[in-house]
Design a protein around this motif. Structure first.
Motif, PDB file in Angstrom:
ATOM      1  N   LEU A   4       0.849  -1.181   0.000  1.00 39.97           N
ATOM      2  CA  LEU A   4       0.000   0.000   0.000  1.00 39.97           C
ATOM      3  C   LEU A   4       0.887   1.234   0.000  1.00 39.97           C
ATOM      4  O   LEU A   4       2.055   1.176   0.355  1.00 39.97           O
ATOM      5  N   PHE A   5       0.310   2.366  -0.384  1.00 35.71           N
ATOM      6  CA  PHE A   5       1.031   3.631  -0.354  1.00 35.71           C
ATOM      7  C   PHE A   5       0.249   4.634   0.459  1.00 35.71           C
ATOM      8  O   PHE A   5      -0.974   4.642   0.452  1.00 35.71           O
ATOM      9  N   LEU A  19       5.774  10.330   0.231  1.00 41.29           N
ATOM     10  CA  LEU A  19       5.163   9.116  -0.284  1.00 41.29           C
ATOM     11  C   LEU A  19       5.782   7.935   0.454  1.00 41.29           C
ATOM     12  O   LEU A  19       6.974   7.660   0.320  1.00 41.29           O
ATOM     13  N   TRP A  20       4.958   7.278   1.262  1.00 38.12           N
ATOM     14  CA  TRP A  20       5.399   6.136   2.048  1.00 38.12           C
ATOM     15  C   TRP A  20       4.833   4.857   1.442  1.00 38.12           C
ATOM     16  O   TRP A  20       3.648   4.761   1.157  1.00 38.12           O
ATOM     17  N   GLY A  21       5.688   3.862   1.259  1.00 39.49           N
ATOM     18  CA  GLY A  21       5.251   2.519   0.887  1.00 39.49           C
ATOM     19  C   GLY A  21       5.070   1.722   2.161  1.00 39.49           C
ATOM     20  O   GLY A  21       5.893   1.805   3.073  1.00 39.49           O
ATOM     21  N   VAL A  22       3.993   0.968   2.246  1.00 40.51           N
ATOM     22  CA  VAL A  22       3.683   0.189   3.445  1.00 40.51           C
ATOM     23  C   VAL A  22       3.579  -1.277   3.034  1.00 40.51           C
ATOM     24  O   VAL A  22       2.782  -1.622   2.170  1.00 40.51           O
ATOM     25  N   THR A  41       8.620   2.469   3.812  1.00 36.34           N
ATOM     26  CA  THR A  41       9.728   3.073   3.081  1.00 36.34           C
ATOM     27  C   THR A  41       9.317   4.453   2.581  1.00 36.34           C
ATOM     28  O   THR A  41       8.192   4.648   2.133  1.00 36.34           O
ATOM     29  N   LEU A  42      10.229   5.408   2.676  1.00 37.50           N
ATOM     30  CA  LEU A  42       9.990   6.775   2.221  1.00 37.50           C
ATOM     31  C   LEU A  42      10.692   6.976   0.890  1.00 37.50           C
ATOM     32  O   LEU A  42      11.885   6.710   0.754  1.00 37.50           O
ATOM     33  N   ASP A  43       9.946   7.442  -0.102  1.00 38.92           N
ATOM     34  CA  ASP A  43      10.435   7.653  -1.458  1.00 38.92           C
ATOM     35  C   ASP A  43      10.882   9.107  -1.623  1.00 38.92           C
ATOM     36  O   ASP A  43      10.285  10.009  -1.049  1.00 38.92           O
TER      37      ASP A  43
END
Length: 59
Positions: A4-5, A19-22, A41-43
């Protein structure tokens, strides 16, 4: 693994966006990535991870 984002905006800062990836692990992958762990994770807006956070499931 579910992907998810999450986007975070700040109205007080012009053009601010994170924008964080989960990623939530549904199964054990190896000794490090276990079922129930969450990795965020932070993009950097160019597709590069600049920060990550590992949250381990507490039994």
């Amino acid at each position: 693994m579910n992907r998810l984002f999450l986007t975070i905006d700040n109205k007080d800062i012009k053009d601010y966006r994170e924008l964080w990836g989960v990623n939530l692990f549904a199964i054990d992958v190896n000794d490090f990535f276990k079922k129930g762990n969450l990795i965020m994770t932070l993009d950097d807006a160019n597709g590069n991870v600049v920060y990550y956070r590992l949250l381990r499931r507490v039994d």
